[in-house]
Scaffold this motif. Sequence first.
Motif, PDB file in Angstrom:
ATOM      1  N   SER A 161       0.863  -1.190   0.000  1.00 14.48           N
ATOM      2  CA  SER A 161       0.000   0.000   0.000  1.00 14.48           C
ATOM      3  C   SER A 161       0.893   1.231   0.000  1.00 14.48           C
ATOM      4  O   SER A 161       1.744   1.387   0.887  1.00 14.48           O
ATOM      5  CB  SER A 161      -0.914   0.024   1.230  1.00 14.48           C
ATOM      6  OG  SER A 161      -1.791  -1.084   1.220  1.00 14.48           O
ATOM      7  N   SER A 162       0.700   2.098  -0.973  1.00  9.11           N
ATOM      8  CA  SER A 162       1.513   3.311  -1.046  1.00  9.11           C
ATOM      9  C   SER A 162       1.004   4.334  -0.038  1.00  9.11           C
ATOM     10  O   SER A 162      -0.162   4.314   0.357  1.00  9.11           O
ATOM     11  CB  SER A 162       1.459   3.900  -2.451  1.00  9.11           C
ATOM     12  OG  SER A 162       0.184   4.489  -2.701  1.00  9.11           O
ATOM     13  N   PRO A 163       1.878   5.250   0.403  1.00  5.29           N
ATOM     14  CA  PRO A 163       1.404   6.327   1.287  1.00  5.29           C
ATOM     15  C   PRO A 163       0.574   7.330   0.492  1.00  5.29           C
ATOM     16  O   PRO A 163       0.700   7.428  -0.737  1.00  5.29           O
ATOM     17  CB  PRO A 163       2.710   6.946   1.790  1.00  5.29           C
ATOM     18  CG  PRO A 163       3.684   6.700   0.679  1.00  5.29           C
ATOM     19  CD  PRO A 163       3.311   5.358   0.096  1.00  5.29           C
ATOM     20  N   TYR A 178       6.659   2.295  -7.904  1.00  2.00           N
ATOM     21  CA  TYR A 178       6.600   1.391  -6.759  1.00  2.00           C
ATOM     22  C   TYR A 178       6.999  -0.029  -7.158  1.00  2.00           C
ATOM     23  O   TYR A 178       7.726  -0.713  -6.419  1.00  2.00           O
ATOM     24  CB  TYR A 178       5.200   1.398  -6.154  1.00  2.00           C
ATOM     25  CG  TYR A 178       4.826   2.713  -5.527  1.00  2.00           C
ATOM     26  CD1 TYR A 178       5.582   3.270  -4.507  1.00  2.00           C
ATOM     27  CD2 TYR A 178       3.694   3.421  -5.950  1.00  2.00           C
ATOM     28  CE1 TYR A 178       5.239   4.488  -3.927  1.00  2.00           C
ATOM     29  CE2 TYR A 178       3.347   4.632  -5.377  1.00  2.00           C
ATOM     30  CZ  TYR A 178       4.123   5.160  -4.373  1.00  2.00           C
ATOM     31  OH  TYR A 178       3.789   6.357  -3.803  1.00  2.00           O
ATOM     32  N   GLY A 212       6.149   3.422   2.092  1.00  2.00           N
ATOM     33  CA  GLY A 212       5.050   2.557   1.660  1.00  2.00           C
ATOM     34  C   GLY A 212       5.305   1.169   2.203  1.00  2.00           C
ATOM     35  O   GLY A 212       6.401   0.613   2.020  1.00  2.00           O
TER      36      GLY A 212
END
Length: 264
Positions: A161-163, A178, A212
């Motif tokens: 999950s990315s920030p 990513y 992340g």
Amino acid sequence: MSEKKEYSPALLRSILEDMGSYRIYFCPQCRRYVPKEDSDTPCPFCGSTQWCLEDPVKEAIIDRHALHRYLFGIFSDCIEPFRDFGKKPMKNGNMYYRSDKTVRHNSEDGRFWIGKTEMWAVSNHGFGGYTLSLCVRWTAVMVYEDGSRKETVYLRIAHFSSPELAPDYNGDKTDDFYFMALFRQSLLSWGYVQGVEFEALDDKGRKYTAYGLVDNCTELLMQQEHGVVGGINSRHLLEGSLPRLMTALFDFSLIPLYWGYKKP
């Protein structure tokens, strides 16, 4: 063994009030969680000194055999046949594949090394950023003193999950970014990816370090001809990883559906 007392909520409250400090243990005799000052203290109800930190039934909630079969089915039908494509579009993101055949020695005598490493990913783009479902496969080679060698193929399923970032200042932080960061990390760590650390800009254009995170939903799974073994940690899954594992497997199940997809 101390005197046996019949359990009641009132008695439990009384015991808790009398205890200065305590921990909660599962008593196999009473079949309930009870307060104890330490592990050697007798159960306040039945007097037994046997204990567990958690109800043993919890370990049986997840059917490991069924999960192994389902996971292998998704891998063999929806992941493994699709490779050497780089990147393809999906309705709400992309699917990715990369491989690296560089040999990486993990022992001073050169008798153990990591061979080919592969990563598949399916990305989804939402309001808060990106998620990537990840499957990493790599080969470990061991050469014995008699010259014989053994190759073991490992798999790991993870979810990233990315920030949440300020979109006006971080347009380059896409799923491509990513994926490549995670793939590079997998080459250095036995397919184990912890997350991505990078420089980002806040909504005023100021630099800061963003993170992340990755949930390694499985541990090391060994791929065999007709299935996978190992790698299922029930406690880890029950503590929150099971939904992310099932999300990842669902994402991968869509690869055949979107294989010929072209974005309008």
